[in-house]
Scaffold this active site. Structure first.
Site, PDB file in Angstrom:
ATOM      1  N   THR A  25       0.844  -1.198   0.000  1.00  0.00           N
ATOM      2  CA  THR A  25       0.000   0.000   0.000  1.00  0.00           C
ATOM      3  C   THR A  25       0.878   1.247   0.000  1.00  0.00           C
ATOM      4  O   THR A  25       1.803   1.358   0.797  1.00  0.00           O
ATOM      5  CB  THR A  25      -0.932  -0.048   1.228  1.00  0.00           C
ATOM      6  OG1 THR A  25      -1.887  -1.079   0.996  1.00  0.00           O
ATOM      7  CG2 THR A  25      -1.655   1.272   1.452  1.00  0.00           C
ATOM      8  N   GLN A  97      -4.512  -6.913  -6.739  1.00  0.00           N
ATOM      9  CA  GLN A  97      -5.040  -7.469  -5.491  1.00  0.00           C
ATOM     10  C   GLN A  97      -6.410  -6.875  -5.198  1.00  0.00           C
ATOM     11  O   GLN A  97      -6.563  -5.661  -5.035  1.00  0.00           O
ATOM     12  CB  GLN A  97      -4.086  -7.199  -4.327  1.00  0.00           C
ATOM     13  CG  GLN A  97      -4.441  -8.093  -3.136  1.00  0.00           C
ATOM     14  CD  GLN A  97      -3.773  -7.706  -1.847  1.00  0.00           C
ATOM     15  OE1 GLN A  97      -3.663  -6.528  -1.523  1.00  0.00           O
ATOM     16  NE2 GLN A  97      -3.339  -8.700  -1.075  1.00  0.00           N
ATOM     17  N   HIS A 178      -7.645 -10.700  -1.833  1.00  0.00           N
ATOM     18  CA  HIS A 178      -7.039 -10.357  -0.537  1.00  0.00           C
ATOM     19  C   HIS A 178      -7.871 -11.005   0.570  1.00  0.00           C
ATOM     20  O   HIS A 178      -8.887 -10.474   0.996  1.00  0.00           O
ATOM     21  CB  HIS A 178      -6.993  -8.841  -0.375  1.00  0.00           C
ATOM     22  CG  HIS A 178      -6.076  -8.364   0.717  1.00  0.00           C
ATOM     23  ND1 HIS A 178      -5.628  -9.188   1.725  1.00  0.00           N
ATOM     24  CD2 HIS A 178      -5.502  -7.146   0.947  1.00  0.00           C
ATOM     25  CE1 HIS A 178      -4.820  -8.493   2.532  1.00  0.00           C
ATOM     26  NE2 HIS A 178      -4.732  -7.261   2.071  1.00  0.00           N
ATOM     27  N   ARG A 230      -4.543 -14.602  -1.151  1.00  0.00           N
ATOM     28  CA  ARG A 230      -3.590 -14.365  -0.067  1.00  0.00           C
ATOM     29  C   ARG A 230      -4.266 -14.629   1.270  1.00  0.00           C
ATOM     30  O   ARG A 230      -5.375 -14.130   1.511  1.00  0.00           O
ATOM     31  CB  ARG A 230      -3.094 -12.923  -0.122  1.00  0.00           C
ATOM     32  CG  ARG A 230      -1.871 -12.671   0.734  1.00  0.00           C
ATOM     33  CD  ARG A 230      -1.383 -11.234   0.642  1.00  0.00           C
ATOM     34  NE  ARG A 230       0.052 -11.148   0.886  1.00  0.00           N
ATOM     35  CZ  ARG A 230       0.664 -10.063   1.375  1.00  0.00           C
ATOM     36  NH1 ARG A 230      -0.022  -8.973   1.653  1.00  0.00           N
ATOM     37  NH2 ARG A 230       1.966 -10.054   1.576  1.00  0.00           N
ATOM     38  N   ASN A 238      -4.630  -5.622  12.121  1.00  0.00           N
ATOM     39  CA  ASN A 238      -6.009  -5.115  12.151  1.00  0.00           C
ATOM     40  C   ASN A 238      -6.901  -5.872  13.129  1.00  0.00           C
ATOM     41  O   ASN A 238      -8.101  -6.047  12.908  1.00  0.00           O
ATOM     42  CB  ASN A 238      -6.608  -5.088  10.738  1.00  0.00           C
ATOM     43  CG  ASN A 238      -5.928  -4.040   9.888  1.00  0.00           C
ATOM     44  OD1 ASN A 238      -5.732  -2.915  10.344  1.00  0.00           O
ATOM     45  ND2 ASN A 238      -5.534  -4.403   8.673  1.00  0.00           N
ATOM     46  N   GLY A 325       8.459  -7.856  -0.011  1.00  0.00           N
ATOM     47  CA  GLY A 325       7.684  -6.626   0.112  1.00  0.00           C
ATOM     48  C   GLY A 325       8.576  -5.401   0.154  1.00  0.00           C
ATOM     49  O   GLY A 325       9.024  -4.901  -0.884  1.00  0.00           O
TER      50      GLY A 325
END
Ligand code: 8OZ
Length: 370
Positions: A25, A97, A178, A230, A238, A325
Site C-alpha cells: 500500500t 489485489q 485479498h 492471499r 487489524n 515486500g
C-alpha cells in the site's frame, strides 16, 4: 531444487523467475485513481517474476484508507490499463489485489458517510489513514454495522465484476483475492471478528463460506489459472485472531484445492513483523501438505521477511514462489540485486505512505548508481 531465478508458471501465468513483488500500500492514488507515477513505479519493477499490485478496492464500500486505488470506475480501469501496458512492454506480469476492507474503514471514506460493514458489529482496535491537505493522519476505525445475509451476494458480485474488468478491460494477467490481514474475508474467517449465528458464522464451514463463494465466483468468471489468493493464518494485523487457526486454514486450502488456482500466497507470522509468534503457533508445512494431498496444484507462494538465504531454503522445502515486500520499494531491480548478492538500498520509512515521486519512483537501479 527449483531455482529462484529460473522461469516457472503460476497457473496460466508464465513467470520469468520465482521472485514476486508483494502487494504494498502506497497511498498515492488521489480520488482512488492511479496516476502516471503509479505506471512508472510498476514499470520500474517489471523484472520481478510477478508483480502483485497494492490492495485495490472492488467498490467504494470496500475502501478504507485515503488515496488507495480502486477498480470499480472507468477512470480507474483506464489508469490501470496504462500500468499493465507499461509492465507488459517490459516483459513483466502483473495481477491486481482485490480488496474489501470490511470494518477497517472510517465513515469519512464510506458512501454517504455510512458505517463500514463487517461480519459483526465489533469495532477493530486499529487505525486507518485519512490524508487531509496532503498530511496523512492516523485515526481510529469507525464502529461497523453487521452485514445482512441478503447483502452478501452483492459483495460476491462486486468481487466478480472487479475480477472480470481487471482481466478484460484493465489488461491484468490475473487477480489476487485479498483474504488476509484482517480485511473483510479474513474478518469472516476468524472467531474474534465473526460472531454471526447464520450460515456465515459459527462453524469453520460457515466462517469460510464467503471467502469460498467469492473465490468460486471469480474462478467461474476468469478461470482458476488467473486467480490467486492471499491468506494470513495468524497475523494480528487489524485486530484479528482466531481461536484455532490450524483446522480453519486446513479446511480453507482443502476447499481451494479443487479450483485449480494460479497460486496460494501465505503470510507466515505477523504481517511485516516476526515470522514466529509464540502465542500463535502455526504449522505452514502441514498446511501446504494438506493442500497438495487434496490435489491442489497451483504455486505455493510464501511471504514475510524473506532474504536470499531464507528464499532458497523455502524453495528447497517445497515453496514455488517467494514474495518480497519492503525490499521492492527501495530496489526496483531487486531481482538483479538478489542475483548479485546485493548491495541493497534501504527503505525510507517516511515516504512509504502518501506523497509523490520521492521514495516512490526515485530509487535507483544498480546500473544507474554505479
Ligand atoms: C499497510 C497500510 C495499509 C494497508 C495490508 C492493504 O496490510 C494492506 C495495508 C498495509 O494488506
Amino acid at each position: 531444487m527449483p531455482r529462484l531465478f529460473e522461469p516457472t508458471t503460476a497457473g496460466q501465468i508464465q513467470l520469468s523467475n520465482r521472485v514476486v513483488m508483494a502487494p504494498l500500500t502506497r497511498n498515492r492514488a488521489p480520488n482512488a485513481v492511479p496516476t502516471a507515477l503509479t505506471t512508472t513505479y510498476y514499470q520500474q519493477r517489471a523484472s520481478a517474476g510477478l508483480l502483485i499490485t497494492e490492495a485495490t478496492a472492488i467498490s467504494h464500500q470496500g475502501q478504507g484508507y485515503s488515496d488507495v486505488p480502486g477498480l470499480y470506475g472507468t477512470d480507474q480501469l483506464d489508469a490501470w490499463k496504462h500500468v499493465t501496458d507499461a509492465v507488459h512492454a517490459e516483459g513483466g506480469k502483473i495481477v491486481v489485489q482485490l480488496w474489501h476492507v470490511g470494518r477497517v474503514s472510517h465513515t469519512e471514506l464510506q458512501p454517504e458517510g455510512g458505517k463500514p460493514v463487517a461480519p459483526s458489529a465489533i469495532t477493530a482496535k486499529t487505525k486507518t489513514v485519512l490524508i487531509k491537505d496532503g498530511v496523512p493522519t492516523f485515526v481510529d476505525t469507525s464502529e461497523p454495522r453487521a452485514l445482512k445475509a441478503e447483502e452478501l451476494p452483492g459483495i460476491v458480485h462486486s468481487y466478480t465484476v472487479a475480477a472480470r474488468n481487471a482481466v478484460d478491460t484493465a489488461g491484468f494477467d490475473g487477480v489476487e483475492i485479498h483474504g488476509a490481514n484482517g480485511y473483510l474475508l479474513d474478518q469472516f474467517l476468524k472467531t474474534g471478528s465473526n460472531q454471526r449465528t447464520d450460515d456465515y458464522g459459527g462453524s469453520i464451514e460457515n466462517r469460510a463460506r464467503l471467502l469460498l463463494e467469492v473465490t468460486r465466483s471469480i474462478v467461474d468468471a476468469i478461470g482458476g489459472g488467473k486467480t490467486g489468493i492471499r491468506l494470513s493464518p495468524v497475523t494480528p494485523a487489524n485486530d484479528v485472531h482466531d481461536a484455532d487457526p490450524q483446522p480453519l486454514f486446513t479446511y480453507v486450502v482443502k476447499q481451494l484445492a479443487s479450483l485449480n488456482l494460479a497460486y496460494i500466497h501465505i503470510i507466515e507470522g505477523a504481517t511485516g513483523g516476526p515470522r514466529e509468534i509464540a502465542e500463535r503457533p502455526f504449522d505452514y508445512a502441514a498446511l501446504r501438505a494438506a493442500y497438495r494431498e487434496a490435489g491442489g496444484k497451483g504455486a505455493w507462494m510464501v511471504n514475510n521477511g524473506y532474504d536470499l538465504a531464507l528464499a532458497r531454503d523455502a524453495l528447497q522445502d517445497g515453496a514455488d514462489l517467494v514474495a518480497f515486500g519492503k525490499p521492492f520499494i527501495s530496489n526496483p531491480d531487486l531481482v538483479a540485486r538478489l542475483q548479485q548478492g546485493g548491495p541493497f538500498n534501504t527503505t525510507d520509512k517516511n515516504t512509504i505512505y502518501g506523497g509523490g515521486a520521492e521514495g516512490y519512483t526515485d530509487y535507483l537501479t544498480l546500473g544507474a548508481q554505479s
